[in-house]
Design a protein around this motif. Structure first.
Motif, PDB file in Angstrom:
ATOM      1  N   LYS A   1       7.438 -62.470  13.634  1.00 23.68           N
ATOM      2  CA  LYS A   1       7.278 -63.887  13.949  1.00 23.68           C
ATOM      3  C   LYS A   1       8.635 -64.587  14.026  1.00 23.68           C
ATOM      4  O   LYS A   1       9.510 -64.315  13.206  1.00 23.68           O
TER       5      LYS A   1
ATOM      6  N   ASP B   1       5.124 -59.972  19.568  1.00 24.03           N
ATOM      7  CA  ASP B   1       4.456 -60.551  18.400  1.00 24.03           C
ATOM      8  C   ASP B   1       4.381 -59.566  17.232  1.00 24.03           C
ATOM      9  O   ASP B   1       3.480 -59.636  16.398  1.00 24.03           O
TER      10      ASP B   1
ATOM     11  N   GLU C   1      -0.939 -66.616  17.166  1.00 30.02           N
ATOM     12  CA  GLU C   1      -0.770 -65.225  17.585  1.00 30.02           C
ATOM     13  C   GLU C   1      -1.065 -65.026  19.053  1.00 30.02           C
ATOM     14  O   GLU C   1      -1.788 -65.793  19.669  1.00 30.02           O
ATOM     15  N   ILE C   2      -0.522 -63.970  19.590  1.00 29.65           N
ATOM     16  CA  ILE C   2      -0.779 -63.624  20.984  1.00 29.65           C
ATOM     17  C   ILE C   2      -2.110 -62.852  21.057  1.00 29.65           C
ATOM     18  O   ILE C   2      -2.365 -61.965  20.243  1.00 29.65           O
TER      19      ILE C   2
ATOM     20  N   MET D   1       9.731 -60.035  19.064  1.00 30.88           N
ATOM     21  CA  MET D   1       9.013 -61.311  18.936  1.00 30.88           C
ATOM     22  C   MET D   1       8.128 -61.576  20.153  1.00 30.88           C
ATOM     23  O   MET D   1       7.049 -62.137  20.018  1.00 30.88           O
TER      24      MET D   1
ATOM     25  N   TYR E   1       2.866 -69.017  22.098  1.00 32.73           N
ATOM     26  CA  TYR E   1       2.677 -68.584  20.711  1.00 32.73           C
ATOM     27  C   TYR E   1       3.982 -68.777  19.941  1.00 32.73           C
ATOM     28  O   TYR E   1       5.061 -68.876  20.518  1.00 32.73           O
ATOM     29  N   ASP E   2       3.832 -68.833  18.622  1.00 28.91           N
ATOM     30  CA  ASP E   2       4.982 -69.167  17.776  1.00 28.91           C
ATOM     31  C   ASP E   2       4.769 -68.617  16.380  1.00 28.91           C
ATOM     32  O   ASP E   2       4.001 -67.674  16.168  1.00 28.91           O
TER      33      ASP E   2
END
Ligand code: ADP
Ligand code: MG
Length: 265
Positions: free
Chosen positions: A59, A56, A77-78, A53, A72-73
Protein backbone atom coordinates in the motif's frame (compact mmCIF):
# COMPACT_ATOMS: atom_id res chain seq x y z
CA UNK A 1 -7.11 10.75 -24.12
CA UNK A 2 -7.48 9.39 -20.58
CA UNK A 3 -4.28 7.76 -19.35
CA UNK A 4 -4.36 3.99 -18.93
CA UNK A 5 -2.42 4.31 -15.68
CA UNK A 6 -2.06 7.42 -13.59
CA UNK A 7 0.03 7.83 -10.46
CA UNK A 8 -0.58 10.93 -8.39
CA UNK A 9 1.45 12.26 -5.47
CA UNK A 10 2.54 8.75 -4.64
CA UNK A 11 4.64 8.37 -1.51
CA UNK A 12 5.93 5.33 0.33
CA UNK A 13 7.67 5.07 3.68
CA UNK A 14 9.05 1.82 5.04
CA UNK A 15 9.33 1.64 8.78
CA UNK A 16 11.93 -0.43 10.52
CA UNK A 17 12.65 -0.55 14.23
CA UNK A 18 15.31 2.12 14.04
CA UNK A 19 14.41 4.30 11.13
CA UNK A 20 11.95 5.36 8.48
CA UNK A 21 13.01 4.82 4.88
CA UNK A 22 11.40 7.35 2.60
CA UNK A 23 11.36 5.18 -0.51
CA UNK A 24 9.18 7.43 -2.68
CA UNK A 25 8.21 11.05 -2.40
CA UNK A 26 5.48 12.74 -4.46
CA UNK A 27 5.81 10.63 -7.60
CA UNK A 28 3.57 11.61 -10.51
CA UNK A 29 3.45 9.54 -13.69
CA UNK A 30 1.06 8.94 -16.57
CA UNK A 31 0.94 6.15 -19.11
CA UNK A 32 -1.20 6.55 -22.20
CA UNK A 33 -3.02 3.55 -23.72
CA UNK A 34 -0.57 1.55 -25.83
CA UNK A 35 2.41 3.60 -24.74
CA UNK A 36 5.87 2.07 -24.11
CA UNK A 37 7.47 3.90 -21.20
CA UNK A 38 10.68 3.11 -19.34
CA UNK A 39 11.61 4.03 -15.80
CA UNK A 40 15.35 4.35 -15.23
CA UNK A 41 17.27 5.29 -12.14
CA UNK A 42 19.85 4.02 -9.68
CA UNK A 43 19.31 1.00 -7.48
CA UNK A 44 17.12 1.89 -4.51
CA UNK A 45 15.26 4.82 -6.10
CA UNK A 46 11.95 2.98 -5.73
CA UNK A 47 11.31 1.56 -9.21
CA UNK A 48 10.17 -1.85 -8.00
CA UNK A 49 8.15 -0.28 -5.21
CA UNK A 50 6.11 1.64 -7.78
CA UNK A 51 5.01 -1.46 -9.66
CA UNK A 52 4.38 -3.37 -6.43
CA UNK A 53 1.96 -0.61 -5.50
CA UNK A 54 0.33 -0.65 -8.94
CA UNK A 55 -0.24 -4.38 -8.36
CA UNK A 56 -1.62 -3.50 -4.90
CA UNK A 57 0.86 -5.91 -3.28
CA UNK A 58 1.92 -3.11 -0.98
CA UNK A 59 0.00 0.00 0.00
CA UNK A 60 1.19 3.54 -0.66
CA UNK A 61 1.72 5.79 2.34
CA UNK A 62 0.14 8.64 0.41
CA UNK A 63 -1.23 9.38 -3.04
CA UNK A 64 -3.35 7.46 -5.51
CA UNK A 65 -3.13 5.11 -8.47
CA UNK A 66 -5.78 5.10 -11.19
CA UNK A 67 -6.19 2.33 -13.75
CA UNK A 68 -8.84 2.70 -16.47
CA UNK A 69 -10.59 5.31 -14.35
CA UNK A 70 -10.60 3.22 -11.14
CA UNK A 71 -8.71 4.87 -8.28
CA UNK A 72 -7.16 2.99 -5.36
CA UNK A 73 -4.97 4.11 -2.50
CA UNK A 74 -3.94 3.43 1.06
CA UNK A 75 -7.46 2.31 1.98
CA UNK A 76 -9.17 1.25 -1.19
CA UNK A 77 -8.22 -2.05 -2.84
CA UNK A 78 -8.00 -2.90 -6.49
CA UNK A 79 -10.72 -5.37 -7.62
CA UNK A 80 -9.76 -8.79 -9.04
CA UNK A 81 -11.16 -7.79 -12.43
CA UNK A 82 -8.57 -5.01 -12.61
CA UNK A 83 -5.70 -7.21 -11.40
CA UNK A 84 -6.36 -9.43 -14.42
CA UNK A 85 -5.66 -6.49 -16.70
CA UNK A 86 -2.07 -6.44 -15.41
CA UNK A 87 0.83 -8.66 -16.38
CA UNK A 88 4.25 -8.90 -14.73
CA UNK A 89 7.70 -9.95 -15.86
CA UNK A 90 10.66 -10.11 -13.48
CA UNK A 91 14.43 -10.34 -13.74
CA UNK A 92 14.49 -14.09 -13.13
CA UNK A 93 11.97 -16.32 -14.90
CA UNK A 94 11.63 -18.72 -11.92
CA UNK A 95 10.15 -21.50 -14.02
CA UNK A 96 9.05 -24.62 -12.18
CA UNK A 97 11.61 -27.32 -13.13
CA UNK A 98 9.14 -30.19 -12.78
CA UNK A 99 6.76 -28.67 -15.33
CA UNK A 100 7.34 -28.44 -19.08
CA UNK A 101 7.59 -25.03 -20.69
CA UNK A 102 3.98 -25.26 -21.87
CA UNK A 103 2.76 -26.35 -18.41
CA UNK A 104 4.63 -23.39 -16.90
CA UNK A 105 2.77 -21.09 -19.28
CA UNK A 106 -0.59 -22.64 -18.39
CA UNK A 107 -0.04 -22.04 -14.68
CA UNK A 108 -1.20 -18.38 -14.53
CA UNK A 109 -4.26 -19.31 -16.60
CA UNK A 110 -5.15 -21.97 -14.05
CA UNK A 111 -4.64 -19.50 -11.18
CA UNK A 112 -6.89 -16.92 -12.87
CA UNK A 113 -9.48 -19.53 -13.90
CA UNK A 114 -8.87 -18.73 -17.56
CA UNK A 115 -7.88 -22.14 -18.88
CA UNK A 116 -10.20 -21.90 -21.90
CA UNK A 117 -9.54 -22.53 -25.57
CA UNK A 118 -9.07 -18.84 -26.34
CA UNK A 119 -6.22 -18.52 -23.87
CA UNK A 120 -4.69 -21.92 -24.69
CA UNK A 121 -4.56 -20.75 -28.30
CA UNK A 122 -2.98 -17.52 -27.17
CA UNK A 123 -0.17 -19.50 -25.49
CA UNK A 124 0.52 -21.18 -28.85
CA UNK A 125 0.50 -17.79 -30.61
CA UNK A 126 2.98 -16.39 -28.12
CA UNK A 127 5.25 -19.43 -28.51
CA UNK A 128 5.11 -19.00 -32.26
CA UNK A 129 5.75 -15.26 -32.09
CA UNK A 130 8.96 -15.96 -30.21
CA UNK A 131 9.96 -19.02 -32.28
CA UNK A 132 9.63 -21.28 -29.26
CA UNK A 133 6.96 -23.73 -30.36
CA UNK A 134 9.46 -26.59 -30.38
CA UNK A 135 10.53 -26.12 -26.75
CA UNK A 136 6.93 -26.28 -25.48
CA UNK A 137 7.19 -29.85 -24.28
CA UNK A 138 10.65 -29.82 -22.79
CA UNK A 139 11.72 -29.01 -19.26
CA UNK A 140 13.35 -25.73 -18.12
CA UNK A 141 16.70 -27.38 -17.30
CA UNK A 142 17.12 -28.22 -20.99
CA UNK A 143 16.87 -24.65 -22.26
CA UNK A 144 19.34 -21.73 -22.26
CA UNK A 145 19.10 -18.68 -19.98
CA UNK A 146 17.94 -16.48 -22.85
CA UNK A 147 15.20 -18.93 -23.80
CA UNK A 148 14.10 -19.27 -20.16
CA UNK A 149 13.78 -15.48 -19.95
CA UNK A 150 11.72 -15.41 -23.16
CA UNK A 151 9.38 -17.90 -21.49
CA UNK A 152 9.26 -15.65 -18.43
CA UNK A 153 8.25 -12.75 -20.67
CA UNK A 154 5.46 -14.56 -22.46
CA UNK A 155 4.24 -16.12 -19.20
CA UNK A 156 3.46 -12.55 -18.10
CA UNK A 157 1.16 -12.20 -21.11
CA UNK A 158 -0.74 -15.49 -21.33
CA UNK A 159 -3.88 -13.98 -19.78
CA UNK A 160 -3.87 -11.16 -22.38
CA UNK A 161 -3.13 -8.29 -20.01
CA UNK A 162 -3.75 -4.77 -21.23
CA UNK A 163 -0.82 -3.46 -19.21
CA UNK A 164 2.55 -5.14 -18.80
CA UNK A 165 4.99 -4.23 -16.00
CA UNK A 166 8.50 -5.42 -16.68
CA UNK A 167 10.99 -5.14 -13.79
CA UNK A 168 14.54 -5.33 -15.16
CA UNK A 169 13.53 -8.35 -17.26
CA UNK A 170 16.75 -8.58 -19.25
CA UNK A 171 19.16 -7.48 -16.53
CA UNK A 172 20.72 -10.93 -16.14
CA UNK A 173 21.39 -11.49 -19.85
CA UNK A 174 24.49 -10.77 -21.94
CA UNK A 175 24.28 -7.78 -24.29
CA UNK A 176 23.75 -9.78 -27.46
CA UNK A 177 20.88 -11.84 -26.03
CA UNK A 178 19.40 -8.76 -24.44
CA UNK A 179 19.38 -6.86 -27.73
CA UNK A 180 17.66 -9.76 -29.44
CA UNK A 181 14.97 -9.81 -26.76
CA UNK A 182 14.63 -6.02 -26.93
CA UNK A 183 13.69 -6.30 -30.60
CA UNK A 184 11.33 -9.24 -29.95
CA UNK A 185 9.70 -7.23 -27.19
CA UNK A 186 9.10 -4.31 -29.54
CA UNK A 187 7.54 -6.71 -32.01
CA UNK A 188 5.22 -8.14 -29.34
CA UNK A 189 4.31 -4.63 -28.22
CA UNK A 190 3.39 -3.62 -31.78
CA UNK A 191 1.30 -6.75 -32.28
CA UNK A 192 -0.56 -6.60 -28.96
CA UNK A 193 -0.92 -2.83 -28.41
CA UNK A 194 -0.27 -3.30 -24.68
CA UNK A 195 0.67 -0.41 -22.41
CA UNK A 196 4.16 -1.26 -21.20
CA UNK A 197 6.05 -0.01 -18.15
CA UNK A 198 9.63 -1.14 -18.54
CA UNK A 199 12.01 -0.80 -15.59
CA UNK A 200 15.71 -0.92 -16.30
CA UNK A 201 18.99 0.62 -15.26
CA UNK A 202 20.32 0.08 -18.77
CA UNK A 203 19.89 3.48 -20.41
CA UNK A 204 20.61 2.16 -23.88
CA UNK A 205 17.76 -0.37 -23.83
CA UNK A 206 15.41 2.28 -22.48
CA UNK A 207 16.21 4.60 -25.38
CA UNK A 208 16.02 1.77 -27.90
CA UNK A 209 12.50 0.70 -26.96
CA UNK A 210 10.65 3.56 -25.32
CA UNK A 211 8.53 6.41 -26.48
CA UNK A 212 9.17 8.14 -23.16
CA UNK A 213 11.55 7.68 -20.24
CA UNK A 214 11.06 8.70 -16.63
CA UNK A 215 14.38 9.36 -14.94
CA UNK A 216 14.36 8.80 -11.18
CA UNK A 217 16.75 9.60 -8.36
CA UNK A 218 17.04 8.14 -4.87
CA UNK A 219 16.87 9.37 -1.28
CA UNK A 220 13.97 9.83 -1.42
CA UNK A 221 12.92 8.24 -4.70
CA UNK A 222 11.47 10.85 -6.98
CA UNK A 223 11.06 11.68 -10.65
CA UNK A 224 13.92 13.87 -11.78
CA UNK A 225 12.90 14.31 -15.41
CA UNK A 226 10.88 12.97 -18.28
CA UNK A 227 12.47 12.50 -21.69
CA UNK A 228 10.51 11.99 -24.89
CA UNK A 229 12.29 9.66 -27.31
CA UNK A 230 11.57 10.33 -30.96
CA UNK A 231 13.18 8.84 -34.06
CA UNK A 232 12.11 9.32 -37.65
CA UNK A 233 13.11 5.79 -38.54
CA UNK A 234 11.80 2.42 -37.27
CA UNK A 235 13.46 1.15 -34.10
CA UNK A 236 16.37 -1.15 -34.90
CA UNK A 237 19.67 -2.15 -33.34
CA UNK A 238 21.51 -0.05 -35.96
CA UNK A 239 19.89 3.01 -34.44
CA UNK A 240 22.24 2.62 -31.48
CA UNK A 241 25.14 3.95 -33.55
CA UNK A 242 23.41 7.16 -34.58
CA UNK A 243 24.30 10.51 -33.07
CA UNK A 244 20.73 11.12 -31.96
CA UNK A 245 20.62 7.84 -30.04
CA UNK A 246 23.92 8.53 -28.31
CA UNK A 247 22.75 12.03 -27.42
CA UNK A 248 19.60 10.66 -25.78
CA UNK A 249 21.74 8.21 -23.77
CA UNK A 250 24.12 10.96 -22.66
CA UNK A 251 21.26 13.22 -21.69
CA UNK A 252 19.69 10.54 -19.51
CA UNK A 253 23.00 9.40 -17.98
CA UNK A 254 23.65 12.98 -17.03
CA UNK A 255 20.22 13.33 -15.42
CA UNK A 256 20.80 10.19 -13.38
CA UNK A 257 24.28 11.19 -12.36
CA UNK A 258 23.55 14.80 -11.65
CA UNK A 259 23.85 15.74 -7.99
CA UNK A 260 21.71 18.67 -6.98
CA UNK A 261 23.96 20.76 -4.75
CA UNK A 262 20.94 21.86 -2.72
CA UNK A 263 20.57 18.23 -1.64
CA UNK A 264 24.11 18.04 -0.32
CA UNK A 265 24.30 19.21 3.27
P1 ADP B 1 14.72 -0.13 -6.98
O1 ADP B 1 13.79 -1.13 -7.54
O2 ADP B 1 14.71 1.19 -7.70
O3 ADP B 1 16.12 -0.64 -6.84
P2 ADP B 1 13.17 -0.51 -4.55
O4 ADP B 1 11.82 -0.09 -4.95
O5 ADP B 1 13.46 -1.96 -4.49
O6 ADP B 1 14.25 0.23 -5.47
O7 ADP B 1 13.51 0.11 -3.11
C1 ADP B 1 13.39 1.49 -2.80
C2 ADP B 1 13.86 1.73 -1.36
O8 ADP B 1 12.93 1.16 -0.46
C3 ADP B 1 15.21 1.15 -1.03
O9 ADP B 1 15.86 2.00 -0.14
C4 ADP B 1 14.85 -0.16 -0.36
O10 ADP B 1 15.86 -0.54 0.54
C5 ADP B 1 13.57 0.21 0.37
N1 ADP B 1 12.66 -0.95 0.50
C6 ADP B 1 12.05 -1.63 -0.50
N2 ADP B 1 11.26 -2.60 -0.02
C7 ADP B 1 11.37 -2.54 1.34
C8 ADP B 1 10.79 -3.28 2.44
N3 ADP B 1 9.92 -4.27 2.22
N4 ADP B 1 11.15 -2.92 3.69
C9 ADP B 1 12.02 -1.91 3.93
N5 ADP B 1 12.59 -1.17 2.96
C10 ADP B 1 12.28 -1.48 1.68
MG1 MG C 1 14.11 -3.04 -8.31
Amino acid sequence: MEPKIKIEHLGKNFFSRRQTIKALDDVNMEFAPGEFVSIVGPSGCGKSTIIRMIDDLIKPTSGTITIDGFTYDNKKEIPQSFIKKLGFVFQLPNLYPWLTVRQNLYLPLKVYGMMDSEHVHHVEDLLEMTNLTEVGNIYPNQISGGTAQRIGVIRGMVHKPEMLMMDEPFGALDDETREKLNMEMLNIWKQTGMTIIFITHNVSEAVLMSQRVYVMQANPGHVKAEVKIEFDEERSLELQHTKKFINYCNQIEELIGKVDLNDVV
